[in-house]
Design a protein around this motif. Structure first.
Motif, PDB file in Angstrom:
ATOM      1  N   ILE A  30      17.206  -9.068   3.175  1.00 26.74           N
ATOM      2  CA  ILE A  30      16.407  -8.933   1.997  1.00 26.74           C
ATOM      3  C   ILE A  30      15.733 -10.132   1.792  1.00 26.74           C
ATOM      4  O   ILE A  30      16.424 -11.233   1.868  1.00 26.74           O
ATOM      5  CB  ILE A  30      17.296  -8.380   0.889  1.00 26.74           C
ATOM      6  CG1 ILE A  30      16.253  -8.073  -0.552  1.00 26.74           C
ATOM      7  CG2 ILE A  30      18.318  -9.353   0.310  1.00 26.74           C
ATOM      8  CD1 ILE A  30      16.883  -7.229  -1.543  1.00 26.74           C
ATOM      9  N   ASP A  31      14.624 -10.004   1.221  1.00 27.15           N
ATOM     10  CA  ASP A  31      13.610 -11.256   0.797  1.00 27.15           C
ATOM     11  C   ASP A  31      13.761 -11.478  -0.831  1.00 27.15           C
ATOM     12  O   ASP A  31      13.583 -10.216  -1.423  1.00 27.15           O
ATOM     13  CB  ASP A  31      12.162 -11.222   1.249  1.00 27.15           C
ATOM     14  CG  ASP A  31      12.260 -11.151   2.854  1.00 27.15           C
ATOM     15  OD1 ASP A  31      11.227 -11.223   3.313  1.00 27.15           O
ATOM     16  OD2 ASP A  31      13.406 -11.564   3.442  1.00 27.15           O
ATOM     17  N   TYR A  32      13.720 -12.536  -1.236  1.00 28.02           N
ATOM     18  CA  TYR A  32      13.609 -12.678  -2.772  1.00 28.02           C
ATOM     19  C   TYR A  32      13.343 -14.349  -2.790  1.00 28.02           C
ATOM     20  O   TYR A  32      13.307 -14.897  -2.234  1.00 28.02           O
ATOM     21  CB  TYR A  32      14.769 -12.100  -3.574  1.00 28.02           C
ATOM     22  CG  TYR A  32      16.278 -12.703  -3.221  1.00 28.02           C
ATOM     23  CD1 TYR A  32      17.152 -12.309  -2.009  1.00 28.02           C
ATOM     24  CD2 TYR A  32      16.807 -13.960  -3.681  1.00 28.02           C
ATOM     25  CE1 TYR A  32      18.133 -12.766  -1.816  1.00 28.02           C
ATOM     26  CE2 TYR A  32      17.895 -14.408  -3.221  1.00 28.02           C
ATOM     27  CZ  TYR A  32      18.443 -13.936  -2.306  1.00 28.02           C
ATOM     28  OH  TYR A  32      19.866 -14.327  -1.918  1.00 28.02           O
ATOM     29  N   ARG A  33      13.220 -14.467  -4.354  1.00 27.80           N
ATOM     30  CA  ARG A  33      12.855 -15.872  -4.708  1.00 27.80           C
ATOM     31  C   ARG A  33      13.876 -16.414  -5.342  1.00 27.80           C
ATOM     32  O   ARG A  33      14.423 -15.971  -6.273  1.00 27.80           O
ATOM     33  CB  ARG A  33      11.367 -15.937  -5.484  1.00 27.80           C
ATOM     34  CG  ARG A  33      10.467 -15.701  -5.079  1.00 27.80           C
ATOM     35  CD  ARG A  33       9.216 -15.207  -5.765  1.00 27.80           C
ATOM     36  NE  ARG A  33       9.254 -13.941  -6.340  1.00 27.80           N
ATOM     37  CZ  ARG A  33       8.670 -13.178  -7.102  1.00 27.80           C
ATOM     38  NH1 ARG A  33       7.522 -13.914  -7.576  1.00 27.80           N
ATOM     39  NH2 ARG A  33       8.716 -11.975  -7.391  1.00 27.80           N
ATOM     40  N   PHE A  34      14.268 -17.873  -4.991  1.00 25.22           N
ATOM     41  CA  PHE A  34      15.408 -18.411  -5.272  1.00 25.22           C
ATOM     42  C   PHE A  34      14.886 -19.913  -6.113  1.00 25.22           C
ATOM     43  O   PHE A  34      14.103 -20.343  -5.549  1.00 25.22           O
ATOM     44  CB  PHE A  34      16.534 -18.832  -4.205  1.00 25.22           C
ATOM     45  CG  PHE A  34      17.681 -19.055  -4.418  1.00 25.22           C
ATOM     46  CD1 PHE A  34      17.886 -20.612  -5.028  1.00 25.22           C
ATOM     47  CD2 PHE A  34      18.722 -18.395  -4.611  1.00 25.22           C
ATOM     48  CE1 PHE A  34      19.395 -20.952  -5.311  1.00 25.22           C
ATOM     49  CE2 PHE A  34      20.047 -18.636  -5.012  1.00 25.22           C
ATOM     50  CZ  PHE A  34      20.335 -19.919  -5.132  1.00 25.22           C
ATOM     51  N   MET A  35      15.388 -20.072  -7.315  1.00 27.51           N
ATOM     52  CA  MET A  35      14.836 -21.377  -8.107  1.00 27.51           C
ATOM     53  C   MET A  35      15.740 -22.180  -7.628  1.00 27.51           C
ATOM     54  O   MET A  35      16.732 -22.621  -7.358  1.00 27.51           O
ATOM     55  CB  MET A  35      15.351 -20.996  -9.599  1.00 27.51           C
ATOM     56  CG  MET A  35      14.658 -22.310 -10.349  1.00 27.51           C
ATOM     57  SD  MET A  35      14.618 -21.811 -12.245  1.00 27.51           S
ATOM     58  CE  MET A  35      16.293 -21.934 -12.644  1.00 27.51           C
ATOM     59  N   CYS A  36      14.800 -23.353  -7.179  1.00 23.61           N
ATOM     60  CA  CYS A  36      15.233 -24.849  -6.958  1.00 23.61           C
ATOM     61  C   CYS A  36      15.745 -25.687  -8.236  1.00 23.61           C
ATOM     62  O   CYS A  36      15.360 -25.072  -9.175  1.00 23.61           O
ATOM     63  CB  CYS A  36      14.165 -25.763  -6.172  1.00 23.61           C
ATOM     64  SG  CYS A  36      13.579 -24.624  -4.994  1.00 23.61           S
ATOM     65  N   ALA A  37      16.153 -26.729  -7.807  1.00 18.75           N
ATOM     66  CA  ALA A  37      16.670 -27.831  -8.888  1.00 18.75           C
ATOM     67  C   ALA A  37      15.402 -28.093  -9.852  1.00 18.75           C
ATOM     68  O   ALA A  37      15.836 -28.077 -11.265  1.00 18.75           O
ATOM     69  CB  ALA A  37      17.503 -28.729  -8.359  1.00 18.75           C
ATOM     70  N   ASP A  38      14.161 -27.983  -9.222  1.00 18.93           N
ATOM     71  CA  ASP A  38      13.074 -28.583 -10.204  1.00 18.93           C
ATOM     72  C   ASP A  38      12.553 -27.465 -10.754  1.00 18.93           C
ATOM     73  O   ASP A  38      11.466 -27.429 -11.532  1.00 18.93           O
ATOM     74  CB  ASP A  38      12.141 -29.416  -9.470  1.00 18.93           C
ATOM     75  CG  ASP A  38      11.709 -28.416  -8.343  1.00 18.93           C
ATOM     76  OD1 ASP A  38      10.660 -29.003  -7.379  1.00 18.93           O
ATOM     77  OD2 ASP A  38      11.938 -27.302  -8.202  1.00 18.93           O
ATOM     78  N   GLY A  39      13.181 -26.287 -10.742  1.00 19.62           N
ATOM     79  CA  GLY A  39      12.420 -25.050 -11.702  1.00 19.62           C
ATOM     80  C   GLY A  39      11.494 -24.349 -10.740  1.00 19.62           C
ATOM     81  O   GLY A  39      11.191 -23.024 -11.310  1.00 19.62           O
ATOM     82  N   THR A  40      11.148 -25.022  -9.635  1.00 23.11           N
ATOM     83  CA  THR A  40      10.094 -24.097  -8.924  1.00 23.11           C
ATOM     84  C   THR A  40      10.678 -23.083  -8.007  1.00 23.11           C
ATOM     85  O   THR A  40      11.994 -23.269  -7.858  1.00 23.11           O
ATOM     86  CB  THR A  40       9.398 -24.736  -7.852  1.00 23.11           C
ATOM     87  OG1 THR A  40       9.855 -25.516  -6.940  1.00 23.11           O
ATOM     88  CG2 THR A  40       8.288 -25.926  -8.458  1.00 23.11           C
ATOM     89  N   TYR A  41       9.984 -22.054  -7.474  1.00 24.17           N
ATOM     90  CA  TYR A  41      10.762 -20.824  -6.587  1.00 24.17           C
ATOM     91  C   TYR A  41      10.522 -21.129  -5.254  1.00 24.17           C
ATOM     92  O   TYR A  41       9.346 -21.528  -4.948  1.00 24.17           O
ATOM     93  CB  TYR A  41      10.524 -19.613  -7.186  1.00 24.17           C
ATOM     94  CG  TYR A  41      10.970 -19.219  -8.522  1.00 24.17           C
ATOM     95  CD1 TYR A  41      10.397 -19.306  -9.776  1.00 24.17           C
ATOM     96  CD2 TYR A  41      12.527 -18.425  -8.313  1.00 24.17           C
ATOM     97  CE1 TYR A  41      11.141 -18.946 -10.702  1.00 24.17           C
ATOM     98  CE2 TYR A  41      12.947 -18.036  -9.721  1.00 24.17           C
ATOM     99  CZ  TYR A  41      12.385 -18.507 -10.867  1.00 24.17           C
ATOM    100  OH  TYR A  41      13.030 -18.225 -11.978  1.00 24.17           O
TER     101      TYR A  41
END
Lengths: 750, 150
Positions: A461-472
């Motif tokens: 499955i594909d999805y967006r994961f938030m990085c430490a800096d808040g971007t995805y």
């Protein structure tokens, strides 16, 4: 003795007393007198011979210290002043034993007088029924009397005490009434067997049923006394043995279990006595290491068996524990050589026993063979190493989700990909979900749920994961589920997967999409441009058709008119010039026509169908007969050459090619025209006309290029470029070969 | 019934040079028939229908042959043809499209609209004279005219 009777044989007081005393002390019988309080007042000297007590020791003692309390009953038997009949009485010896004597007793006033002598032989006397009864009643055993049929005749008091039944509740019932239900048949069998014995007490254990249903265990005897007329019964004499039997059973069970445990354990039990430094080994040492350690070995023997590399460490560890007064435990791991000379990994633990001064007196412990466990540990270590290496090698963030506790393990890559510091990472499923883009969360959880509930193993499955800096970042998650097989079915317990950063890829995809959209737009624009252009061309051609030719017509026409009308006024040169004018206007018209034809080719909509080129060639040749004398020409045309092409355009192309070929060859001696198809699929038209120089081959296809200017070979030079354009529109190619004077061959593919 | 010589030819052509050359070609081919020239489409129709300038004309006198150029000012050649074919009086009149165009579209459209023949004007005058001669021979001498429609 009646005092009155004594008075008749009166001897003066003191004389009587001395006589009496002498009589008493010299008799072979012993005499005793006890008062109302049962204390002995008087006793003959020879009591010492029988009992070991001196008279002084006996006087003031209670009768019961001398006589058996049962025998004291004798005193009440006879009439008060008459002596009882001689009976067996037991007299206590100083050393505690009973001396059987024969004697009698009487009561005089309130004093008790008895006399006895040691008996050689017991007086054969039938124990009084009452005594017997008393004995039977008061023994600790349960006594039951059965008749020949096993019916209870008599039970003693103990039955009530132990089994809680009153005598009347059981008398008249069969003995099996008291049996436990499982034993009824056994007891009946026993009973039958008993009847075959005679008089011998048979020892056995029985369980009987108490009135409340509980079991009571007994052991004792059952004796067949049916043949004794005085008894005529089967006598059961049983003592309650519940506790003892239970205890025995328990003991047996414990012993059994202990044996099993001993067999099950792989431990070699040892005991080290520090006083003599001797070590005692249990059986385990043989099974584990193959040593026969009967008896004791010494501590040095044990030390020598330790692997040299481990020895120092183990021994110093051991003594350290011993010397630490607060330490009562020791353990260590080392290699121990077994009887084969190979080393086994062992885990040794012991308990240190100290005396009140904290000095070690003994150590007891157990050695465990952990070779296999060590091997497994080794494999596990290697596997872990491998995992770490792979984990570092891969760019993916590997995750391991414990479905039971919702803990999630993340590999180090998760820091690298998303820029997290160690403390920012949550090792739980809820942290994971919180990092997922809100728009993707529902989709992800739905996917997880679906996989876990349907028993599927793989999920992508594909999805967006938030990085430490808040971007995805876009991630591609590949995982599989580990199930545990229980009686309830397949249970998912763990899920393991890898997250791949596909942001780049997604961005590239997006760019591609944008680009292709852009391309489409451009194509549309270009197409409409082209369409516009085409339309322009149409109208251009149209204009050309009309507008350009008309003036030419005029030029030509009036030139001719001059020639005709003013014939006499013109000299040869004049006429010649006008002819040239006419010729050129004609030429121009031809050029225009050719250009129009060429543009028509371009504008023409290709409509492909299956064409028989051979037939077409024949048709064209027929037509060309009008233009050229083809009688001499030899035609070699391959039959049934089929193509899929636009018939109109092909017609034009072949006409041009054939016209060309015939134009330049029909005047030769023996003109030969060949139309065929090669094995490569290319078509060819070959003539043996004048040919051309190969170096001009490319020019041949250019518009209006003529490689010779002779008027015998008229033409504008447009023909081949038309052919070229037609072939190109079919996606094919055309080329030529020639030698001056040897003809030319034109090849084309479609 | 008209004799061959009495038959009238209507030439609808705007180009003066072409008119001159065509008339000359007829002369050269010995065609002595009266040739009426209309220089644009509108005039041609007015003439044929007795309108405008030609109001009151005897409409029983119809040309036996109409030579029609396609590129005409005011009313285009194909439109003239269409109208001729629409009008009962002129519907059956033989129309030969005489034009320099070899455009297939023109060819198709002309036939669709009911042209009887389509001829391309050659640039070479000699050939042109020859073509005109043949035209005359065929349409005036050989061809049977349709009856007039009242």
């Amino acid at each position: 003795m009646d005092i009155e009777n004594m008075k008749e044989a009166y001897i003066p007081g003191t004389q009587w007393e001395v006589l009496l005393r002498a009589f008493m002390n010299n008799s072979i019988d012993t005499f005793c007198v006890a008062n109302e309080q049962d204390s002995i007042e008087l006793c003959s000297a020879n009591i010492e011979q029988i009992t070991g007590f001196s008279p002084q020791q006996i006087v003031h003692q209670k009768i019961t210290s001398l006589l058996n309390h049962e025998d004291i009953k004798l005193f009440s038997q006879g009439e008060s002043s008459l002596p009882s009949s001689p009976s067996n009485i037991r007299v206590r010896h100083k050393d505690g034993s009973w001396i059987t004597c024969v004697g009698s007793a009487t009561t005089l006033d309130n004093k008790k007088l008895f006399t006895f002598r040691r008996s050689e032989q017991e007086v054969p006397v039938k124990p009084a029924d009452e005594k017997l009864r008393w004995l039977v009643e008061h023994t600790g055993d349960v006594i039951i009397e059965l008749d020949a049929n096993g019916i209870i005749r008599y039970v003693n008091q103990q039955l009530k005490k132990i089994l809680w039944y009153d005598a009347h509740e059981v008398i008249g019932k069969k003995i099996t009434f008291l049996s436990y239900i499982d034993d009824v048949t056994t007891h009946e069998r026993e009973l039958d067997k008993i009847k075959n014995t005679s008089g011998e007490p048979i020892y056995n254990k029985y369980r009987l049923r108490r009135k409340d249903g509980n079991i009571v265990w007994f052991d004792g005897t059952i004796t067949n006394l049916l043949n004794i007329p005085a008894v005529n019964s089967i006598v059961i004499s049983q003592r309650e043995a519940t506790h003892r039997l239970e205890h025995e059973e328990k003991a047996a069970y414990i012993l059994n279990r202990h044996n099993m445990v001993l067999k099950a354990t792989n431990d070699a039990i040892w005991e080290w006595n520090l006083a003599d430094n001797k070590v005692y080994w249990g059986d385990g040492v043989k099974t584990l290491f193959g040593y026969d350690m009967d008896g004791a070995s010494d501590i040095f023997n044990w030390q020598q068996h330790i692997h040299p590399e481990d020895r120092q460490r183990v021994i110093s560890g051991l003594y350290k524990a011993i010397n630490d007064l607060n330490q009562d435990k020791w353990e260590d791991e080392y290699r121990y050589v077994n009887a084969n000379g190979k080393f086994a990994y062992v885990y040794d633990r012991g308990y240190i026993q100290r005396d009140e001064n904290k000095k070690v007196i003994r150590m007891i412990g157990a050695l465990q063979d952990v070779t296999e466990r060590k091997a497994n540990e080794q494999m596990l270590r290697i596997s872990n190493e491998r995992y770490k290496i792979v984990s570092r090698a891969t760019n993916d963030a590997i995750w391991d989700w414990n479905l039971l506790t919702n803990e999630v393990f993340w590999s180090g890559a998760v820091k690298a990909i998303f820029g997290f510091k160690e403390k920012e990472i949550g090792y739980t499923n809820s942290w994971w979900i919180s990092q997922v883009h809100p728009d993707d969360r529902a989709k992800l959880q739905k996917a997880f749920k679906e996989v876990l509930s349907t028993g599927r193993e793989y999920l992508q499955i594909d999805y967006r994961f938030m990085c430490a800096d808040g971007t995805y970042k876009y991630v591609h998650d590949r995982s599989f589920v580990i199930y545990e097989h229980t009686e309830a079915g397949k249970q998912p317990i763990r899920m393991v997967g890898a997250l791949q950063d596909i942001t780049q890829r997604k961005m590239a995809e997006q760019e591609m999409k944008n680009f292709s959209l852009l391309l489409e737009k451009r194509v549309k624009e270009r197409t409409s441009e082209l369409e516009a252009l085409n339309n322009e061309l149409e109208s251009f051609s149209y204009s050309v058709s009309h507008d350009l030719r008309a003036p030419l017509r005029s030029i030509n026409g009036f030139s001719q008119a001059i020639i005709e009308d003013y014939y006499e006024m013109l000299d040869e040169t004049g006429k010649e010039y006008l002819d040239r004018i006419k010729a050129n206007s004609q030429r121009m018209a031809n050029l225009i026509d050719d250009l129009l034809k060429l543009s028509q080719i371009t504008r023409h909509q290709l409509k492909k169908e299956e064409i028989n080129l051979s037939v077409l060639v024949y048709d064209i040749i027929e037509r060309l007969k009008e233009s050229y004398d083809l009688q001499k020409v030899e035609f070699k045309i391959q039959d049934n050459l089929l193509v899929f092409a636009d018939p109109k355009l092909l017609n034009i192309a072949l006409t041009n090619l054939l016209d060309n070929a015939l134009k330049f060859s029909h005047k030769s001696e023996k003109p030969v025209l060949i139309f065929a198809r090669e094995t490569t699929g290319a078509f060819l038209i070959k003539d043996n006309g004048i040919g051309f120089e190969v170096k001009y081959v490319n020019k041949v296809f250019e518009a209006f290029q003529r490689l010779q200017n002779q008027p015998e070979y008229p033409g504008t030079g447009i023909g081949l470029s038309i052919v070229h354009r037609i072939i190109k529109r079919h996606g094919g190619s055309i080329w030529a070969n020639s030698q001056p004077g040897k003809g030319a061959t034109f090849y084309f593919t479609l | 019934m008209e004799t061959t010589e009495e038959k009238v030819i209507l030439l609808v052509e705007d180009n003066n040079d072409d008119i001159a050359l065509t008339l000359r070609a007829f002369k050269k081919s010995n065609t002595r028939n009266e040739i009426i020239v209309m220089e644009d489409g509108e005039l041609a129709l007015d003439f044929l229908f007795g309108k405008g300038k030609y109001e009151g004309r005897d409409l029983n006198r119809m040309p036996s042959l109409i030579l029609l150029d396609l590129k005409l000012p005011k009313v285009d050649g194909l439109e003239v043809l269409r109208r001729i074919r629409n009008e009962p009086r002129t519907r059956l009149l033989p129309v030969v499209v005489l034009t320099s165009s070899i455009e297939e579209q023109d060819l198709i459209r002309a036939y669709e609209l009911g042209a009887n023949s389509y001829m391309r004007k050659p640039v070479d005058f000699v050939k042109f004279v020859d073509a005109v001669h043949q035209l005359g021979v065929y349409w005036l001498a050989l061809n049977e005219n349709p009856p007039l429609v009242n």
